[in-house]
Design an enzyme around this catalytic site. Structure first.
Site, PDB file in Angstrom:
ATOM      1  N   HIS A 170     -73.754  24.031 -64.833  1.00  0.00           N
ATOM      2  CA  HIS A 170     -74.828  24.067 -65.831  1.00  0.00           C
ATOM      3  C   HIS A 170     -75.213  25.482 -66.263  1.00  0.00           C
ATOM      4  O   HIS A 170     -76.205  25.663 -66.952  1.00  0.00           O
ATOM      5  CB  HIS A 170     -76.074  23.311 -65.348  1.00  0.00           C
ATOM      6  CG  HIS A 170     -75.738  21.933 -64.840  1.00  0.00           C
ATOM      7  ND1 HIS A 170     -75.238  20.959 -65.664  1.00  0.00           N
ATOM      8  CD2 HIS A 170     -75.790  21.395 -63.604  1.00  0.00           C
ATOM      9  CE1 HIS A 170     -75.011  19.870 -64.956  1.00  0.00           C
ATOM     10  NE2 HIS A 170     -75.333  20.109 -63.698  1.00  0.00           N
ATOM     11  N   ARG A 177     -87.651  31.440 -76.454  1.00  0.00           N
ATOM     12  CA  ARG A 177     -87.372  32.849 -76.159  1.00  0.00           C
ATOM     13  C   ARG A 177     -86.166  33.282 -76.977  1.00  0.00           C
ATOM     14  O   ARG A 177     -85.514  32.460 -77.620  1.00  0.00           O
ATOM     15  CB  ARG A 177     -87.029  32.992 -74.671  1.00  0.00           C
ATOM     16  CG  ARG A 177     -85.837  32.132 -74.283  1.00  0.00           C
ATOM     17  CD  ARG A 177     -85.314  32.391 -72.875  1.00  0.00           C
ATOM     18  NE  ARG A 177     -84.036  31.733 -72.688  1.00  0.00           N
ATOM     19  CZ  ARG A 177     -83.866  30.567 -72.057  1.00  0.00           C
ATOM     20  NH1 ARG A 177     -84.887  29.929 -71.552  1.00  0.00           N
ATOM     21  NH2 ARG A 177     -82.666  30.048 -71.939  1.00  0.00           N
TER      22      ARG A 177
END
Lengths: 180, 506
Positions: B241, B298
């Protein structure tokens, strides 16, 4: 003739290399396995250099390289994007009657930290019987968890660490009593 | 022209390559860039290139770069007017963003309530569902649900199932569970990791899609209500991941599908009244169905590939928006060109199950050439410590088309010289050169399915013979023939080499 061991996944036998400088930057190396190699060493400095090998067509293939002597017995070579580690096997005078150390690959009963990190969790306690592959301890390094597992079937003899301890690479974490 | 901004002195509350990238961007705009330095980072690259530095005693992230209150106090004491959080650390910490707002310091990012909303993956999903953005089927019960309820919920969603932290991101606090008897361990370990990484151990379940692609859209909003999408990034090549390789455009999208996904991303951005840079992540299945995953509030690790294809500096846009200005372009003015790829160069040993590798960078020579961008957090001589993320650099290339970009990346990876820590550059290269990746057939299980070797050419006998020859080569310096001649010219001899020479010929 220095004897060198090259660390790769397939080849483990030490090979002796004989380097001979010939005229006009040409060199020849002979290997103890019977091979030879001829090329040109264009230049070499403290950390880097350039070798070329002749192609059949007449041009030369160039191999820029970096050479780092990590310590008196280990040299790192960067070539073609690869790093190869070479060591000079130590020639220790064998004392008569002295017991030779365990050959590499045989578990010596000590579970060591493969990397520096923080002990996150202990999954076993002294006296626990364990199988090969049983998770023993979780280390955290660089924000990632690494689970160390038992290399062999054994019993936990003693545990030398506590959760939240910082451990160095190679430090002994547990003693395992292997089954005879 | 450098725009006039209502702040000059900007603290970069981060470290590593993103701090370096932000500090450079601030200096490009003639702003005062202030670095933060923990004890192990006193000589770090981001400190070296800053205008000023504030020291943060301590070493671990928890003692240093995650100390929001302490950082705000130091910022106030040092006349800081704005804080850029980078990614990771405090970047998606809503409390920190709110504390900046309260302290009168501009937080360069979205509003704290948007961060809070999107940081809670369960709430985010509900909001997107309400805004008609497709979401992944799953279960998010309340935190006090008893175990039998969770177990039957997992069975209802169907195995394999993904166990995910509500506060998660970047793969942390996420576990794949293949069958019911692994569920408890995965749940507990994800909760523990989430607690330590985010201070929030809440977990939810999500249906696991087979061989999906990870396709995300860069979004940008301003305080005037404008929302733009800057097209997609495909980040399907992942290991546990964690993204390893990202590219844009995605080889899986045609213009019809791209338009539908972009529309969903803009809808998502508008539903949150999003300001600043953000990313809407989707997973895409083989039939062109896509589902909302999460919003990253972000500037992402992989933002440079978008910068290269749209030709814009996203940090500059963040600063303009933080200064209350409108986005400088309209949607029609954004026309992506060519193909960009990023590889994450990490100090991880592919031969030892990607264990983090620490040490001293004896050699660090990034590749050079046209359309190559290297965002490094280190330089030759740097220490790679155990305390922080193992990413050393992002290698980014651009070319007019995908094949040329892949060729350029392959060459650049081969030219990247890193000695001192184990790293994954050649592993990345074997992915870039893999026929299935070349064919554009990437999905999030690519590495598991194709069993990419860690160090492909290491067993090449010629390289081994050459390495042995190089190790046995003379220890003293041998100069190229032409330089030997020229160094005979007295003016070019340094006293040191000259004295050596005399001794040799003594």
């Amino acid at each position: 003739m220095p004897e060198l061991k090259i660390h790769t996944s397939s080849q483990t036998d030490p090979v002796s290399v004989d380097w001979r400088s010939l005229e006009a930057d040409t060199f020849e190396t002979q290997y103890s396995n019977g091979k030879t190699l001829t090329g040109k060493l264009h230049w070499i400095s403290e950390k880097s250099g350039l070798i070329s090998l002749n192609n059949a067509a007449g041009s030369s293939k160039v191999y820029p390289f970096y050479r780092i002597n990590e310590n008196s017995t280990t040299t790192l070579i960067w070539i073609e994007g690869q790093i190869l580690t070479l060591t000079q096997p130590r020639r220790e005078p064998r004392r008569a009657g002295a017991k030779s150390s365990a050959p590499s690959g045989v578990f010596d009963g000590k579970l060591r930290a493969p990397l520096p990190g923080k002990v996150l969790r202990l999954l076993v306690k002294p006296g626990d019987p364990i199988e090969a592959g049983t998770p023993l301890v979780i280390l955290e390094s660089m924000k990632m968890e690494t689970t160390l597992t038992a290399p062999v079937a054994a019993e936990i003899e003693s545990i030398l660490i506590n959760p939240n301890d910082l451990v160095d690479k190679g430090s002994v974490l547990m003693h395992l009593k292997t089954k005879p | 022209m450098i725009p006039k901004l209502p702040f000059r002195k900007v603290l970069v509350a981060n470290r590593g390559e993103i701090a370096v990238r932000i500090i450079r961007g601030l200096r490009d705009m003639d702003l005062e860039a202030v670095a933060l330095a923990s004890d192990p980072d006193q000589a770090a690259e981001h400190v070296r290139i800053a205008n000023e530095v504030i020291f943060l005693p301590g070493a671990s992230s928890g003692e240093t770069y995650l100390q929001g209150q302490k950082i705000i106090e130091l910022a106030k004491a040092n006349g800081i007017e704005a804080i850029h959080p980078g990614y990771g650390f405090l970047s998606e910490n809503a409390d920190f963003a709110a504390a900046c707002e309260q302290a009168g310091i501009i937080f360069i990012g979205p509003k704290s309530d948007v961060i809070r909303q999107m940081g809670d993956k369960v709430r985010a999903k509900a909001l997107m569902q309400a805004a008609n953005v497709p979401v992944v089927p799953g279960w998010s019960g309340d935190a006090n649900a008893d175990w039998s309820e969770i177990e039957s919920a997992a069975k209802a969603v169907g195995f394999p199932v993904l166990v995910k932290a509500a506060a998660g991101g970047g793969g942390k606090g996420m576990r794949l569970v293949q069958n019911p008897n692994e569920l408890k361990d995965a749940w507990d370990s994800a909760a523990r990791e989430a607690q330590s990484a985010f201070g929030d151990s809440r977990i939810f379940l999500e249906k696991y899609l087979d061989r999906p692609r990870h396709v995300e859209f860069q979004i940008f909003g301003d305080n005037q209500g404008n929302v733009l999408q800057l097209f997609e990034r495909e980040c399907s090549i992942q290991r546990r991941h964690q993204k390893l390789i990202e590219e844009t455009p995605s080889p899986a999208l045609n213009w019809e599908l791209r338009a539908r996904m972009a529309d969903a991303a803009v809808k998502a951005a508008k539903a949150m009244s999003y300001t600043s840079a953000g990313t809407v992540e989707f997973i895409l299945d083989g039939s062109g169905n896509f589902y909302f995953l999460e919003v990253n509030t972000r500037l992402q690790v992989e933002h440079p590939i978008t910068e290269l294809t749209v030709g814009q500096d996203l940090l500059r846009w963040q600063l303009l928006v933080a200064a209350g200005q409108a986005l400088p372009l309209t949607q029609e003015q954004i026309q992506p060109r060519g193909h960009a790829i990023e590889c994450r160069i990490c100090a991880e040993d592919p031969e030892q199950n990607f264990m983090p590798s620490t040490g001293h960078l004896i050699l660090y020579r990034p590749p050079e050439g046209p359309f190559i961008r290297v965002d490094s957090g280190v330089r030759e001589g740097s220490e790679v410590s155990v305390y922080y993320d193992p990413m050393l650099a992002k290698l980014v290339v651009w070319a007019p088309d995908r094949d040329a970009a892949l060729d350029r990346m392959s060459r650049a990876l081969k030219d990247f010289v890193i000695v001192g820590v184990a790293h994954n550059a050649m592993f990345l290269r074997s992915i870039i050169d893999h026929p299935a990746f070349r064919a554009g057939d990437s999905h999030t299980h690519f590495l598991v399915e194709h069993e990419i070797p860690g160090k492909p050419a290491c067993d090449n006998p010629l390289l081994q013979d050459l390495a042995l020859a190089i190790a046995a080569a003379p220890k003293q310096t041998i100069q190229p023939a032409n330089e030997q001649n020229s160094s005979a010219h007295p003016a070019r001899i340094s006293p040191w080499t000259a004295s050596d020479r005399w001794r040799n010929h003594g």
